[in-house]
Design a protein around this motif. Sequence first.
Motif, short mmCIF file in Angstrom:
data_model
loop_
_atom_site.label_atom_id
_atom_site.label_comp_id
_atom_site.label_asym_id
_atom_site.label_seq_id
_atom_site.Cartn_x
_atom_site.Cartn_y
_atom_site.Cartn_z
N LEU A 125 47.26 32.41 18.26
CA LEU A 125 46.97 31.32 17.33
C LEU A 125 48.23 30.59 16.90
CD1 LEU A 125 44.18 32.90 15.10
CD2 LEU A 125 43.94 31.03 16.73
N SER A 132 48.07 30.43 11.85
CA SER A 132 47.98 31.78 12.38
C SER A 132 48.02 32.81 11.26
CB SER A 132 49.11 32.02 13.37
OG SER A 132 49.15 33.37 13.78
N SER A 188 40.63 35.13 18.33
CA SER A 188 41.39 33.89 18.17
C SER A 188 40.52 32.67 18.48
CB SER A 188 42.62 33.90 19.08
OG SER A 188 43.43 35.01 18.82
#
Length: 246
Positions: free
Chosen positions: A104, A113, A58
């Motif tokens: 995210l 995301s 991430s």
Amino acid sequence: MSIVDSLPEEPEESPSSESPPPIQEKLPGNHSNLQPPQLKAAAPLRMVETAFLASTASLIWFINFYFPLGPVLRIFFPVPIALVYLRWGQRAAWMAAVTSGLLLSVLMGPVRSLLFVMPYAFMGVLLGATWHRRVPWIVSITLATLLGSLGFFFRMWLLSILSGEDLWIYLINQVTEITEWIFLKLGLLNSPSVFLIQIGAFALVVINNFIYLFVVHLAAWLLLDRLGNPIPRPPRWVQVMMDYEG
């Protein structure tokens, strides 16, 4: 009556008034029979490594989104999740993919995301599965290329909906210019057909993903060997080119 006879008699010791030494003698024996709980170190280690590598994936996406460094960080998008698969298996890899997507989603929103989860999180699971099964590079690169191409069209569709414009038309225009330039250099006077342009656009996406996956394999081969989780050996010509023997 003498003074001795008038003294109170001392009470006799009864079994109930005995001091607890016999109990204390039993306690050490009983305590020695109790074994401390055996904690499995693999479970917390798996959880910690999965969370750490998911946050690493991430963070790489997050940094590259706001501070792009060219293709350097993009190469490592699927590698942390693939490493989770190599170390802890399929379930941990899926947990890492979901965790990175949720993280995210909190940091950047659900849309951005999704742009990471499809295809890079899924690609990490796929690469980990193929590397774990020691399949040849051509198989893993081909499968991941198909997934990457599908992810490209998914991103085009999602961004087209959000922006209200058809981004596929923009790509078609770019491919049209390239095709017309090629026709001009070849001395062909006729203009390319729409079907040929669409085929060229699709081929451009596939070739781009194939090159990207080849570079990802090279980076993972050089990196994961040093981390103790090697991936399958590349073709011989790649080893000769890199001057590296696995």
